[in-house]
Design a protein around this motif. Structure first.
Motif, mmCIF file in Angstrom:
data_model
loop_
_atom_site.group_PDB
_atom_site.id
_atom_site.type_symbol
_atom_site.label_atom_id
_atom_site.label_comp_id
_atom_site.label_asym_id
_atom_site.label_seq_id
_atom_site.Cartn_x
_atom_site.Cartn_y
_atom_site.Cartn_z
ATOM 1 N N TYR A 126 7.990 -5.677 -10.356
ATOM 2 C CA TYR A 126 7.298 -6.958 -10.477
ATOM 3 C C TYR A 126 5.804 -6.817 -10.762
ATOM 4 N N HIS A 127 5.332 -5.607 -11.058
ATOM 5 C CA HIS A 127 3.910 -5.476 -11.354
ATOM 6 C C HIS A 127 3.557 -6.340 -12.575
ATOM 7 N N PRO A 128 2.465 -7.116 -12.495
ATOM 8 C CA PRO A 128 2.126 -8.040 -13.588
ATOM 9 C C PRO A 128 1.918 -7.368 -14.944
ATOM 10 N N ASP A 129 1.550 -6.074 -14.933
ATOM 11 C CA ASP A 129 1.349 -5.378 -16.204
ATOM 12 C C ASP A 129 2.662 -4.928 -16.839
ATOM 13 N N ARG A 130 3.755 -5.027 -16.086
ATOM 14 C CA ARG A 130 5.042 -4.580 -16.615
ATOM 15 C C ARG A 130 6.031 -5.724 -16.770
ATOM 16 N N SER A 131 6.032 -6.618 -15.784
ATOM 17 C CA SER A 131 7.039 -7.670 -15.766
ATOM 18 C C SER A 131 6.589 -8.893 -16.563
ATOM 19 N N GLN A 132 7.519 -9.500 -17.257
ATOM 20 C CA GLN A 132 7.251 -10.726 -18.004
ATOM 21 C C GLN A 132 7.681 -11.973 -17.234
ATOM 22 N N ALA A 133 8.209 -11.787 -16.023
ATOM 23 C CA ALA A 133 8.685 -12.919 -15.233
ATOM 24 C C ALA A 133 7.531 -13.839 -14.869
ATOM 25 N N ALA A 134 7.817 -15.127 -14.802
ATOM 26 C CA ALA A 134 6.769 -16.113 -14.514
ATOM 27 C C ALA A 134 6.206 -15.943 -13.105
ATOM 28 N N ASP A 135 7.036 -15.477 -12.178
ATOM 29 C CA ASP A 135 6.582 -15.332 -10.796
ATOM 30 C C ASP A 135 6.236 -13.888 -10.450
ATOM 31 N N ALA A 136 6.008 -13.042 -11.467
ATOM 32 C CA ALA A 136 5.778 -11.618 -11.222
ATOM 33 C C ALA A 136 4.558 -11.390 -10.325
ATOM 34 N N GLU A 137 3.452 -12.062 -10.634
ATOM 35 C CA GLU A 137 2.243 -11.849 -9.840
ATOM 36 C C GLU A 137 2.437 -12.292 -8.403
ATOM 37 N N ALA A 138 3.065 -13.442 -8.206
ATOM 38 C CA ALA A 138 3.296 -13.943 -6.851
ATOM 39 C C ALA A 138 4.202 -12.994 -6.065
ATOM 40 N N ARG A 139 5.253 -12.494 -6.722
ATOM 41 C CA ARG A 139 6.159 -11.568 -6.060
ATOM 42 C C ARG A 139 5.450 -10.263 -5.720
ATOM 43 N N PHE A 140 4.604 -9.769 -6.624
ATOM 44 C CA PHE A 140 3.890 -8.517 -6.394
ATOM 45 C C PHE A 140 2.954 -8.651 -5.190
ATOM 46 N N LYS A 141 2.238 -9.760 -5.096
ATOM 47 C CA LYS A 141 1.349 -9.973 -3.954
ATOM 48 C C LYS A 141 2.146 -10.106 -2.666
ATOM 49 N N GLU A 142 3.275 -10.796 -2.723
ATOM 50 C CA GLU A 142 4.122 -10.963 -1.556
ATOM 51 C C GLU A 142 4.661 -9.619 -1.076
ATOM 52 N N LEU A 143 5.094 -8.779 -2.011
ATOM 53 C CA LEU A 143 5.602 -7.449 -1.675
ATOM 54 C C LEU A 143 4.514 -6.586 -1.043
ATOM 55 N N SER A 144 3.326 -6.629 -1.613
ATOM 56 C CA SER A 144 2.227 -5.806 -1.102
ATOM 57 C C SER A 144 1.819 -6.244 0.294
ATOM 58 N N GLU A 145 1.813 -7.541 0.533
ATOM 59 C CA GLU A 145 1.461 -8.053 1.858
ATOM 60 C C GLU A 145 2.479 -7.604 2.902
ATOM 61 N N ALA A 146 3.759 -7.696 2.550
ATOM 62 C CA ALA A 146 4.815 -7.280 3.479
ATOM 63 C C ALA A 146 4.734 -5.778 3.747
ATOM 64 N N TYR A 147 4.531 -4.996 2.706
ATOM 65 C CA TYR A 147 4.467 -3.547 2.862
ATOM 66 C C TYR A 147 3.262 -3.129 3.693
ATOM 67 N N ASP A 148 2.118 -3.754 3.455
ATOM 68 C CA ASP A 148 0.903 -3.400 4.189
ATOM 69 C C ASP A 148 1.071 -3.663 5.681
ATOM 70 N N ALA A 149 1.858 -4.661 6.044
ATOM 71 C CA ALA A 149 2.100 -4.958 7.458
ATOM 72 C C ALA A 149 3.097 -3.983 8.079
ATOM 73 N N LEU A 150 4.184 -3.691 7.362
ATOM 74 C CA LEU A 150 5.257 -2.882 7.950
ATOM 75 C C LEU A 150 5.006 -1.389 7.873
ATOM 76 N N ARG A 151 4.094 -0.942 7.014
ATOM 77 C CA ARG A 151 3.823 0.494 6.911
ATOM 78 C C ARG A 151 3.025 1.009 8.115
ATOM 79 N N ASP A 152 2.281 0.120 8.757
ATOM 80 C CA ASP A 152 1.446 0.495 9.884
ATOM 81 C C ASP A 152 2.227 0.279 11.190
ATOM 82 N N PRO A 153 2.411 1.317 12.022
ATOM 83 C CA PRO A 153 3.227 1.170 13.247
ATOM 84 C C PRO A 153 2.737 0.076 14.174
#
Length: 375
Positions: free
Chosen positions: A30-57
């Motif tokens: 879903y990276h905006p530079d690769r994906s042509q999906a209309a919601d790619a940017e929103a999904r990428f930010k959502e994924l990064s936010e979730a990962y940043d929270a769960l990666r830290d114990p």
């Protein structure tokens, strides 16, 4: 707001490696530079936010216990959904090596993230009163700050870096090799310019080309009410300066709550001991308690037994990231004087003659006493 585990398509028992692999797979999709999906940017930010929270114990433990409110309070009092720039930084932090972010998607020079400054960890001691009300503190840091002579550029004023002749300004070296499986191309940062694409020929004399010098600066920290010793506050971009105007690191403020002489903390509840005399326990009394949030009036009923707990609803500590407060639990302790005057001794003897025998152990009194002692 969607569940972080659902966003990353992993179960709640997923290992750190599972979470990292899931994020990388979906972020690449879903990276905006690769994906042509209309919601790619929103999904990428959502994924990064979730990962940043769960990666830290610590963040993950807070999220597992309190949900989004735990992350909101524990990680950052000024919490808000991350923007695209921060989402890209999160991706680059863990997957931006080996030639940089652009290399993952068809080449390019190493990003500024390669010159990111170091994170700084500091401990902030708080009293229970400061935890109850929240506090604003100013922290003085001795760290690397931007060089004022060259304004962080690393070269002497009135000069400019020149294009690296080794990589022709691309910041990377590509090497092709053939094998039985076909041709492979390896990409690595340019050894001459360290992936920057330019070379400084006239380094700044004050910072020796680094763009940074040792210095001091102050950072204001807003601590919300209700924090505890296992919480920390992340201030983005408040860490050490990056070399040659690279992005700064983060400031991580570790909360250290000092023990209180009068109150014991039990989550959001507070517990204290109230000593009362024989006569006050028998006749009942009232007392004024000085709590971290102010004075509270307490009525002690007649006939109260030592060890009895009186709970004042909503008089404890604020709940971090949520509405409401915990309770104040007051344990009544019947105080026995270690020495008495002649007049007190005479009165106690008169009272003893009137008291009679203590209640039977099989009665309701002993049941209540056992419950109080177990509390």
């Amino acid at each position: 707001m969607r569940d972080f585990y659902e966003i990353l398509e992993v179960d709640r028992g997923a290992s750190p490696d599972d979470i990292k692999r899931a994020y990388r797979r979906l972020a690449m999709q879903y990276h905006p530079d690769r994906s042509q999906a209309a919601d790619a940017e929103a999904r990428f930010k959502e994924l990064s936010e979730a990962y940043d929270a769960l990666r830290d114990p610590q963040k993950r433990a807070a999220y597992d216990r309190y949900g989004h409110a735990g992350i909101k309070g524990a990680a950052d009092p000024g919490f808000s959904h991350i923007d695209l720039a921060e989402a890209l930084n999160i991706f680059m932090r863990d997957f931006g090596g080996l030639g940089g972010f652009e290399t993952l998607f068809a080449g390019g020079r190493a990003p500024l993230e390669a010159r990111r400054g170091q994170d700084i960890r500091v401990s902030l001691k708080l009293t229970l009163a400061e935890v109850a009300s929240g506090v604003r503190r100013t922290i003085k840091l001795r760290t690397l700050v931007r060089c004022t002579t060259c304004d962080g550029a690393g070269h002497e004023p009135d000069t400019r870096p020149v294009t690296c002749t080794t990589c022709a300004g691309s910041g990377e070296i590509r090497r092709a090799a053939r094998s039985v499986f076909g041709q492979f191309v390896s990409v690595s940062p340019c050894p001459t310019c360290a992936g920057e694409g330019t070379v400084i020929q006239s380094p700044c004399q004050d910072c020796r080309g680094d763009g940074r010098r040792k210095g001091e600066r102050s950072v204001a920290v807003e601590v919300p009410p209700g924090v505890s010793g296992n919480h920390y506050i992340t201030l983005r971009g408040q860490g050490a300066a990056g070399p040659r105007n690279g992005p700064p690191g983060d400031l991580i403020v570790m909360i250290d709550v000092q023990e209180d002489e009068e109150f014991e903390r039990q989550g959001d509840d507070l517990a204290c001991v109230l000593p009362v005399s024989f006569s006050q326990a028998a006749l009942g009394t009232s007392a004024t308690l000085r709590t971290p949030l102010g004075e509270e009036r307490l009525s002690v009923p007649a006939g109260v037994q030592s060890g009895t707990e009186i709970r004042l609803k909503g008089k404890g500590l604020p709940r971090l990231g949520r509405n409401g407060q915990g309770d104040l639990v007051v344990r009544v302790h019947v105080w026995t004087p270690e020495s008495v005057s002649d007049e007190q001794r005479r009165l106690f003897r008169d009272l003893a003659a009137l008291e009679g025998d203590p209640p039977s152990k099989s009665g309701g009194f002993w049941s209540r006493l056992k419950e109080a002692l177990r509390a």
